[in-house]
Write an enzyme that holds these catalytic residues in place. Structure first.
Site, PDB file in Angstrom:
ATOM      1  N   LYS A 230     -12.300  -1.765   7.395  1.00 35.99           N
ATOM      2  CA  LYS A 230     -11.661  -2.782   8.232  1.00 35.99           C
ATOM      3  C   LYS A 230     -12.117  -2.603   9.683  1.00 35.99           C
ATOM      4  O   LYS A 230     -12.936  -3.366  10.178  1.00 35.99           O
ATOM      5  CB  LYS A 230     -10.140  -2.728   8.138  1.00 35.99           C
ATOM      6  CG  LYS A 230      -9.603  -3.201   6.794  1.00 35.99           C
ATOM      7  CD  LYS A 230      -9.104  -2.058   6.010  1.00 35.99           C
ATOM      8  CE  LYS A 230      -8.216  -2.386   4.836  1.00 35.99           C
ATOM      9  NZ  LYS A 230      -8.597  -3.390   3.882  1.00 35.99           N
TER      10      LYS A 230
ATOM     11  N   ASP B  69      -1.127   6.454   6.753  1.00 36.18           N
ATOM     12  CA  ASP B  69      -2.246   5.654   6.265  1.00 36.18           C
ATOM     13  C   ASP B  69      -2.525   4.602   7.336  1.00 36.18           C
ATOM     14  O   ASP B  69      -1.737   3.680   7.528  1.00 36.18           O
ATOM     15  CB  ASP B  69      -1.850   4.996   4.928  1.00 36.18           C
ATOM     16  CG  ASP B  69      -2.912   4.041   4.409  1.00 36.18           C
ATOM     17  OD1 ASP B  69      -3.975   3.895   5.052  1.00 36.18           O
ATOM     18  OD2 ASP B  69      -2.676   3.441   3.332  1.00 36.18           O
TER      19      ASP B  69
ATOM     20  N   TRP C  54       0.828  -1.214   0.000  1.00 27.28           N
ATOM     21  CA  TRP C  54       0.000   0.000   0.000  1.00 27.28           C
ATOM     22  C   TRP C  54       0.854   1.253   0.000  1.00 27.28           C
ATOM     23  O   TRP C  54       0.516   2.244  -0.646  1.00 27.28           O
ATOM     24  CB  TRP C  54      -1.009  -0.022   1.150  1.00 27.28           C
ATOM     25  CG  TRP C  54      -2.047  -1.071   0.886  1.00 27.28           C
ATOM     26  CD1 TRP C  54      -2.178  -2.272   1.529  1.00 27.28           C
ATOM     27  CD2 TRP C  54      -3.054  -1.059  -0.138  1.00 27.28           C
ATOM     28  NE1 TRP C  54      -3.194  -2.997   0.966  1.00 27.28           N
ATOM     29  CE2 TRP C  54      -3.755  -2.282  -0.047  1.00 27.28           C
ATOM     30  CE3 TRP C  54      -3.434  -0.151  -1.114  1.00 27.28           C
ATOM     31  CZ2 TRP C  54      -4.812  -2.601  -0.900  1.00 27.28           C
ATOM     32  CZ3 TRP C  54      -4.493  -0.464  -1.966  1.00 27.28           C
ATOM     33  CH2 TRP C  54      -5.162  -1.674  -1.858  1.00 27.28           C
TER      34      TRP C  54
HETATM   35  N1  PMP Z   1      -4.183   1.485   2.459  1.00 25.03           N
HETATM   36  C1  PMP Z   1      -4.229   0.329   3.118  1.00 25.03           C
HETATM   37  C2  PMP Z   1      -3.253   0.089   4.229  1.00 25.03           C
HETATM   38  C3  PMP Z   1      -5.188  -0.632   2.778  1.00 25.03           C
HETATM   39  O1  PMP Z   1      -5.242  -1.784   3.427  1.00 25.03           O
HETATM   40  C4  PMP Z   1      -6.097  -0.353   1.731  1.00 25.03           C
HETATM   41  C5  PMP Z   1      -7.193  -1.309   1.330  1.00 25.03           C
HETATM   42  N2  PMP Z   1      -7.039  -2.605   1.594  1.00 25.03           N
HETATM   43  C6  PMP Z   1      -5.978   0.861   1.054  1.00 25.03           C
HETATM   44  C7  PMP Z   1      -5.027   1.758   1.444  1.00 25.03           C
HETATM   45  C8  PMP Z   1      -6.898   1.199  -0.095  1.00 25.03           C
HETATM   46  O2  PMP Z   1      -8.130   1.506   0.425  1.00 25.03           O
HETATM   47  P1  PMP Z   1      -9.422   1.796  -0.454  1.00 25.03           P
HETATM   48  O3  PMP Z   1      -9.833   0.504  -1.048  1.00 25.03           O
HETATM   49  O4  PMP Z   1     -10.389   2.322   0.564  1.00 25.03           O
HETATM   50  O5  PMP Z   1      -9.063   2.811  -1.476  1.00 25.03           O
END
Ligand code: PMP
Length: 360
Positions: free
Chosen positions: A195, A171, A103
């Protein structure tokens, strides 16, 4: 309720049963108004109250100091990857990223599209958080971005870097509210809700107001943090139902005793599974250094892919859901977010022991 699955999904993920039941109870008649919360105006006093109350609950649970604003936005954490450099990476400055997994890499990619971007640290293999004590940041740094918990690799910061006057942005999509944090260490934190906070559709942003002073004029209205701050997250139609469920989840966390208690339970839950890995004499292989193991996502491997397939098939037959590792890394992953009950983790740890006895 005995027909609830052992849900280890990575996101969208388990929600507390009590929250779902409350939502069910209120679905067709929210607080006696004869309509569901999805059927009322976001300008109504009922929604404004829900919006305010949800912000207050977050402030209370996270102990947010004054000088910060809480926003409920759309577009997921992925939109934040772009909004952060759009708003804060001004000409003549550089952005910094510590990459500890998949991520963080995606966040980095967006910053590179927008301005000068620097990788401050990235281990060769995603198995740990790099040493952050010696971190050198240039004076012209716009911010340092980290991913507090890498959902796919299961790597979680235990301490956060001290960046002095340089804004630290995190994040926290997959570990927000899993433990107490000191919000004052951060200039901004953000998290997709799906989550630990609620359903998908809403993204939480907590941002320090002084960061908003230099947003360039050319940034489009919807992509500017100051737009949403001025409008108290009501510039356009918000994801009302998602915010409503977040509100119920926050009340549930409060009833559980707040974040200290939640952390304690999360540690007990994950210990059950990490202990099986550690005591398996190499049958189960943990992929993260012990010091940086996540209390939200537990990745593990078996000695070959055939055995992993068998593990996944048999665990599914026994009622376990979501244990397949992310397609980019393979293996297994158990996501043990706040709403995953202790009993599910206990059941998984017992399944793992039994599986080893049969196949070890
Ligand atoms: N950052 C992290 C740490 C994630 O786990 C995720 C989704 N699994 C995201 C960003 C992306 O999130 P979204 O699908 O809400 O755009």
């Amino acid at each position: 309720m005995s027909n609830r699955a052992y849900n280890f999904n990575a996101g969208p993920a388990a929600l507390p049963l009590e929250v779902l039941q409350k939502a069910q109870e209120e679905l067709v008649d929210y607080q006696g108004i004869g309509m569901s919360v999805m059927e009322i105006s976001h300008r109504s006093k009922e929604y404004e109250q829900l919006n305010e109350e949800t912000q207050e609950l977050l402030s209370e649970l996270l102990n947010i100091p004054s000088g910060y604003k809480t926003l409920f936005l759309q577009g997921g954490a992925s939109t934040q990857f772009a909004m952060i450099p759009l708003n804060f990476l001004n000409a003549g400055k550089v952005s910094n990223y510590i990459i500890t997994g998949s991520w963080g890499k995606k966040a980095l990619k967006e910053s590179k599209l927008i301005g000068e971007t620097f990788v401050s640290a990235q281990p060769e293999k995603f198995s740990h958080v790099p040493d952050i004590s010696q971190l050198q940041l240039q004076n012209d740094s716009a911010y340092l971005h980290i991913t507090s918990n890498e959902t796919i690799e299961g790597i979680q910061y235990q301490q956060f870097p001290d960046t002095g006057s340089i804004p630290l942005i995190a994040d926290m999509s997959s570990d927000i509210l899993c433990r107490p944090i000191d919000v004052s260490q951060f200039a901004m934190i953000y998290a997709g809700a799906q989550k630990n906070l609620g359903p998908s559709g809403v993204t939480l942003v907590v941002v320090r107001e002084d960061l908003l002073e230099d947003i360039p004029d050319h940034i489009p209205t919807m992509l500017r943090y100051d737009t949403h701050i001025k409008a108290n997250s009501l510039y356009n139609t918000p994801p009302v139902y998602s915010v409503y469920i977040v509100n119920l989840v926050l009340k549930w966390i409060k009833e559980k005793g707040g974040l200290e208690q939640i952390e304690k339970i999360n540690r007990e839950k994950t210990k059950l599974i990490y202990d099986v890995i550690d005591e398996s004499q190499g049958f189960y292989i943990g992929t993260v250094d012990k010091k940086d193991r996540s209390i939200m996502n537990i990745p593990f491997r078996l000695k070959d892919e055939h055995l992993e397939k068998q593990f996944l098939k048999q665990s599914e037959e026994d009622g376990f859901v979501g244990l397949k590792g992310h397609r980019s890394v393979g293996g297994m992953r158990a996501s043990t977010y706040n709403a995953v009950p202790f009993e599910s983790c206990k059941a998984l740890s017992q399944f793992m022991v039994e599986f080893q006895k049969r196949n070890g």
